[in-house]
Design a protein around this motif. Structure first.
Motif, PDB file in Angstrom:
ATOM      1  N   GLN A  69       0.814  -1.205   0.000  1.00 23.02           N
ATOM      2  CA  GLN A  69       0.000   0.000   0.000  1.00 23.02           C
ATOM      3  C   GLN A  69       0.852   1.262   0.000  1.00 23.02           C
ATOM      4  N   MET A  70       2.037   1.180   0.561  1.00 20.29           N
ATOM      5  CA  MET A  70       2.925   2.344   0.624  1.00 20.29           C
ATOM      6  C   MET A  70       3.887   2.427  -0.551  1.00 20.29           C
ATOM      7  N   THR A  71       4.205   1.282  -1.146  1.00 22.99           N
ATOM      8  CA  THR A  71       5.274   1.277  -2.140  1.00 22.99           C
ATOM      9  C   THR A  71       4.818   0.992  -3.566  1.00 22.99           C
ATOM     10  N   ILE A  96      10.346 -20.846   3.016  1.00 24.53           N
ATOM     11  CA  ILE A  96      11.704 -20.320   3.128  1.00 24.53           C
ATOM     12  C   ILE A  96      11.978 -19.984   4.589  1.00 24.53           C
ATOM     13  N   SER A  97      13.068 -20.513   5.087  1.00 22.03           N
ATOM     14  CA  SER A  97      13.434 -20.275   6.477  1.00 22.03           C
ATOM     15  C   SER A  97      14.754 -19.500   6.503  1.00 22.03           C
ATOM     16  N   LEU A  98      14.722 -18.323   7.111  1.00 16.45           N
ATOM     17  CA  LEU A  98      15.917 -17.484   7.196  1.00 16.45           C
ATOM     18  C   LEU A  98      16.465 -17.499   8.614  1.00 16.45           C
ATOM     19  N   ASP A  99      17.791 -17.562   8.727  1.00 14.87           N
ATOM     20  CA  ASP A  99      18.389 -17.385  10.049  1.00 14.87           C
ATOM     21  C   ASP A  99      18.490 -15.882  10.332  1.00 14.87           C
ATOM     22  N   HIS A 100      19.025 -15.528  11.476  1.00 10.68           N
ATOM     23  CA  HIS A 100      19.073 -14.119  11.889  1.00 10.68           C
ATOM     24  C   HIS A 100      19.841 -13.254  10.886  1.00 10.68           C
ATOM     25  N   ASN A 101      21.005 -13.713  10.452  1.00 12.83           N
ATOM     26  CA  ASN A 101      21.813 -12.913   9.524  1.00 12.83           C
ATOM     27  C   ASN A 101      21.106 -12.686   8.193  1.00 12.83           C
ATOM     28  N   TRP A 102      20.471 -13.738   7.653  1.00 13.91           N
ATOM     29  CA  TRP A 102      19.737 -13.590   6.393  1.00 13.91           C
ATOM     30  C   TRP A 102      18.522 -12.690   6.571  1.00 13.91           C
ATOM     31  N   THR A 103      17.891 -12.760   7.724  1.00 18.76           N
ATOM     32  CA  THR A 103      16.745 -11.900   8.011  1.00 18.76           C
ATOM     33  C   THR A 103      17.169 -10.433   7.990  1.00 18.76           C
ATOM     34  N   ILE A 104      18.266 -10.127   8.653  1.00 19.05           N
ATOM     35  CA  ILE A 104      18.779  -8.751   8.677  1.00 19.05           C
ATOM     36  C   ILE A 104      19.223  -8.333   7.279  1.00 19.05           C
ATOM     37  N   GLY A 105      19.887  -9.223   6.563  1.00 22.56           N
ATOM     38  CA  GLY A 105      20.331  -8.915   5.201  1.00 22.56           C
ATOM     39  C   GLY A 105      19.166  -8.634   4.263  1.00 22.56           C
ATOM     40  N   ALA A 106      18.138  -9.467   4.314  1.00 18.31           N
ATOM     41  CA  ALA A 106      16.956  -9.262   3.466  1.00 18.31           C
ATOM     42  C   ALA A 106      16.272  -7.950   3.819  1.00 18.31           C
ATOM     43  N   THR A 107      16.234  -7.626   5.097  1.00 17.53           N
ATOM     44  CA  THR A 107      15.621  -6.373   5.541  1.00 17.53           C
ATOM     45  C   THR A 107      16.407  -5.176   5.028  1.00 17.53           C
ATOM     46  N   LEU A 108      17.724  -5.235   5.131  1.00 21.63           N
ATOM     47  CA  LEU A 108      18.562  -4.125   4.646  1.00 21.63           C
ATOM     48  C   LEU A 108      18.440  -3.947   3.121  1.00 21.63           C
ATOM     49  N   ILE A 109      18.417  -5.041   2.395  1.00 24.06           N
ATOM     50  CA  ILE A 109      18.252  -4.955   0.937  1.00 24.06           C
ATOM     51  C   ILE A 109      16.878  -4.376   0.599  1.00 24.06           C
ATOM     52  N   SER A 110      15.863  -4.784   1.331  1.00 26.18           N
ATOM     53  CA  SER A 110      14.515  -4.233   1.112  1.00 26.18           C
ATOM     54  C   SER A 110      14.505  -2.727   1.345  1.00 26.18           C
ATOM     55  N   MET A 111      15.186  -2.283   2.371  1.00 28.93           N
ATOM     56  CA  MET A 111      15.257  -0.846   2.648  1.00 28.93           C
ATOM     57  C   MET A 111      15.956  -0.109   1.513  1.00 28.93           C
ATOM     58  N   LEU A 112      17.023  -0.689   0.998  1.00 28.84           N
ATOM     59  CA  LEU A 112      17.734  -0.087  -0.121  1.00 28.84           C
ATOM     60  C   LEU A 112      16.833   0.003  -1.358  1.00 28.84           C
ATOM     61  N   LEU A 113      16.114  -1.064  -1.654  1.00 32.30           N
ATOM     62  CA  LEU A 113      15.210  -1.066  -2.807  1.00 32.30           C
ATOM     63  C   LEU A 113      14.101  -0.022  -2.645  1.00 32.30           C
ATOM     64  N   ILE A 114      13.602   0.147  -1.436  1.00 30.70           N
ATOM     65  CA  ILE A 114      12.594   1.179  -1.186  1.00 30.70           C
ATOM     66  C   ILE A 114      13.203   2.555  -1.416  1.00 30.70           C
ATOM     67  N   LEU A 115      14.387   2.754  -0.893  1.00 33.62           N
ATOM     68  CA  LEU A 115      15.062   4.041  -1.044  1.00 33.62           C
ATOM     69  C   LEU A 115      15.241   4.409  -2.516  1.00 33.62           C
ATOM     70  N   VAL A 116      15.584   3.435  -3.336  1.00 32.01           N
ATOM     71  CA  VAL A 116      15.852   3.689  -4.752  1.00 32.01           C
ATOM     72  C   VAL A 116      14.578   3.722  -5.601  1.00 32.01           C
ATOM     73  N   PHE A 117      13.639   2.803  -5.378  1.00 34.72           N
ATOM     74  CA  PHE A 117      12.546   2.605  -6.329  1.00 34.72           C
ATOM     75  C   PHE A 117      11.146   3.010  -5.858  1.00 34.72           C
ATOM     76  N   ALA A 118      10.925   3.148  -4.580  1.00 35.07           N
ATOM     77  CA  ALA A 118       9.552   3.395  -4.088  1.00 35.07           C
ATOM     78  C   ALA A 118       9.188   4.866  -4.137  1.00 35.07           C
ATOM     79  N   PRO A 119       7.944   5.183  -4.265  1.00 34.27           N
ATOM     80  CA  PRO A 119       6.865   4.289  -4.683  1.00 34.27           C
ATOM     81  C   PRO A 119       6.912   4.061  -6.188  1.00 34.27           C
TER      82      PRO A 119
END
Length: 175
Positions: A69-71, A96-119
């Motif tokens: 809804q936001m992006t 898909i099961s992510l460990d802590h490091n992958w969870t943080i990595g996926a979150t950081l990449i998502s933030m980067l993609l939002i910064l560049v492409f959203a909305p």
């Protein structure tokens, strides 16, 4: 299937309430959106009962819809195509099961993609004036950034999938 069904429903509504201010195409569009949501949610939940992943699927669908809804993001031309792709996506992500490091990595990449492409691609999908789009980006960044604190794996994978759909301004070739 969704488009003809929504058209028949809209025509029926208009025949029962001919003075309703909404036209048949407007009613059809609104009903198509509603049916799309109902079919995606219903079918995905039914499958999740059989896979034993209902909690994960509900988390994934809620996080995905909230961020979307936001992006914004890609929209498929066919309602049934959207139902099929979304159902497969949500069901697949629940495995898909992510460990802590992958969870943080996926979150950081998502933030980067939002910064560049959203909305992306929401100009004709929302009633929010474009002058508020930067606020949507900030709200999305904050929303996704909260997962750096909570580190919820299914939220991270859902956010990641949604933000991938922002690339190219939501203008991918559609089905």
């Amino acid at each position: 299937m969704i488009e003809p069904l929504s058209l028949r429903m809209a025509q029926h509504i208009k025949s029962v309430v001919p003075d309703h201010p909404a036209s048949v195409p407007v009613l059809q569009h609104a009903l198509a959106i509603l049916l799309n949501m109902v079919f995606i949610t219903g079918l995905t939940l039914v499958i999740s009962v059989f896979t034993g992943r209902t909690r994960e699927v509900v988390t994934i669908m809620a996080a995905f819809a909230f961020l979307r809804q936001m992006t914004g993001g890609i929209h498929l031309k066919s309602g049934m195509g959207c139902v099929a792709v979304s159902t497969m996506l949500f069901t697949g992500l629940s495995f898909i099961s992510l460990d802590h490091n992958w969870t943080i990595g996926a979150t950081l990449i998502s933030m980067l993609l939002i910064l560049v492409f959203a909305p992306a691609g929401i100009e004709r999908q929302t009633r929010i004036p474009p002058r508020y789009f930067p606020l949507l980006k900030v709200a999305a960044l904050i929303t996704v950034g909260l997962n750096l604190w909570f580190a919820l794996p299914y939220v991270a994978i859902s956010f990641f999938a949604q933000t991938l759909l922002l690339i190219n301004g939501g203008r991918w070739k559609t089905l």
